[in-house]
Design a protein around this motif. Structure first.
Motif, PDB file in Angstrom:
ATOM      1  N   ASN A 161      56.079  73.390 -40.579  1.00  0.00           N
ATOM      2  CA  ASN A 161      56.774  72.158 -40.201  1.00  0.00           C
ATOM      3  C   ASN A 161      58.009  72.511 -39.384  1.00  0.00           C
ATOM      4  O   ASN A 161      58.455  73.667 -39.381  1.00  0.00           O
ATOM      5  N   SER A 213      57.238  69.816 -51.269  1.00  0.00           N
ATOM      6  CA  SER A 213      56.649  69.340 -50.005  1.00  0.00           C
ATOM      7  C   SER A 213      55.229  69.893 -49.837  1.00  0.00           C
ATOM      8  O   SER A 213      54.752  70.071 -48.713  1.00  0.00           O
ATOM      9  N   ILE A 216      52.655  68.552 -47.221  1.00  0.00           N
ATOM     10  CA  ILE A 216      53.220  68.214 -45.908  1.00  0.00           C
ATOM     11  C   ILE A 216      53.038  69.402 -44.973  1.00  0.00           C
ATOM     12  O   ILE A 216      53.535  70.502 -45.242  1.00  0.00           O
ATOM     13  N   GLN A 219      54.331  68.601 -39.415  1.00  0.00           N
ATOM     14  CA  GLN A 219      55.249  67.480 -39.166  1.00  0.00           C
ATOM     15  C   GLN A 219      56.550  67.949 -38.520  1.00  0.00           C
ATOM     16  O   GLN A 219      56.995  69.073 -38.732  1.00  0.00           O
TER      17      GLN A 219
END
Ligand SMILES: NC(=O)c1ccc[n+]([C@@H]2O[C@H](COP(=O)([O-])OP(=O)(O)OC[C@H]3O[C@@H](n4cnc5c(N)ncnc54)[C@H](OP(=O)(O)O)[C@@H]3O)[C@@H](O)[C@H]2O)c1
Length: 232
Positions: A161, A213, A216, A219
């Motif tokens: 990320n 997280s 995730i 992103q």
């Protein structure tokens, strides 16, 4: 306790992230200049310029759970004064330094149960701003790299990320915040009426490295006082 490598931990966001994560994790910190504020017993520091240094000289733990790549640049000039070298230098420190580090540490990241890589973009990648052509080009490359690596490494459960800060009160931004007038004008450009702090960026970096997280990846997170998405 995770093993976390932080590149660019001598100042600014990297320093704040190292100090925050050292409360619970082992940090292997690499930066050009050592900083006395990096004195937590969980931080092992190595002086190195990531562009020219040889990462093989550092004995990394076999398993690495987190990698935060924080070096970057703010080269602000009118477009006709930006040289090819400006574009090249910005690309090297923002993109190729990250590429070199991820390639070197990939075998160690693969051995983790829950590895996470955090890169740094900028609000200028998303929002067109005058004088930002070179840094915006490089930071958009960082965002492309982030999503591409997130896809490629997903089978190995390595998350990737990026954080996209707006103006944050660090050494890198010191020229832009050097007088009370500049500071006030910068603050007013942000919907939340102030610039960011290194600690606020470190909070997001720590979250992205953590298992909180865990679902995730790929992103880009604007930590930007609303600058990238809100217009008053
Ligand atoms: N601050 C902002 O307003 C802002 C806005 C948007 C995006 N960002 C991005 O956020 C990230 C962190 O920025 P920051 O404000 O914390 O920057 P900073 O205050 O300049 O800190 C960066 C750290 O990285 C180290 N570093 C730089 N080049 C290096 C190299 N070649 N090898 C090893 N270490 C190196 C620096 O070392 P030295 O101590 O030797 O200089 C310094 O310790 C960057 O990617 C930046 O582009 C920042």
């Amino acid at each position: 306790m995770k093993n976390i490598v932080i590149i660019g931990c001598g100042k600014g966001i990297g320093l704040a992230t190292a100090n925050k994560l050292a409360e619970k994790h082992k940090i292997i910190g690499i930066s050009r200049t050592e900083n006395p504020e990096l004195n937590h017993p969980n931080i092992e520091f190595h002086t190195m310029d990531i562009m020219t240094g040889n990462l093989d000289e550092i004995s990394f733990p076999e398993v690495i759970d987190g990698l935060v790549y924080a070096p970057g640049s703010i080269t602000l000039k009118p477009f006709n004064r930006l040289s090819a070298d400006d574009f090249r230098n910005d690309f090297e420190i923002n993109v190729l330094g990250a590429v070199k580090t991820v390639q070197k540490l990939l075998p160690n990241l693969k051995k983790s149960e829950s590895a996470s890589v955090v890169l740094f973009s900028s609000v200028a990648a998303k929002l067109g701003m005058p004088f930002h052509a070179s840094v915006a080009a490089s930071k958009n490359a960082v965002e492309g790299l982030t999503k591409s690596l997130a896809a490629e490494f997903s089978a190995q459960k390595i998350r990737v990320n990026a954080i996209a800060p707006s103006l944050t009160d660090t050494h890198l931004a010191s020229q832009l915040l050097s007088t009370p007038e500049k500071r006030e004008a910068s603050a007013k450009r942000h919907p939340l009426q102030r610039v960011g702090t290194a600690e606020e960026m470190a909070e997001m970096a720590a979250f992205l490295v953590s298992d909180q997280s865990s679902w995730i990846t790929g992103q880009i997170f604007g930590v930007d006082g609303g600058m990238g998405s809100v217009k008053l």
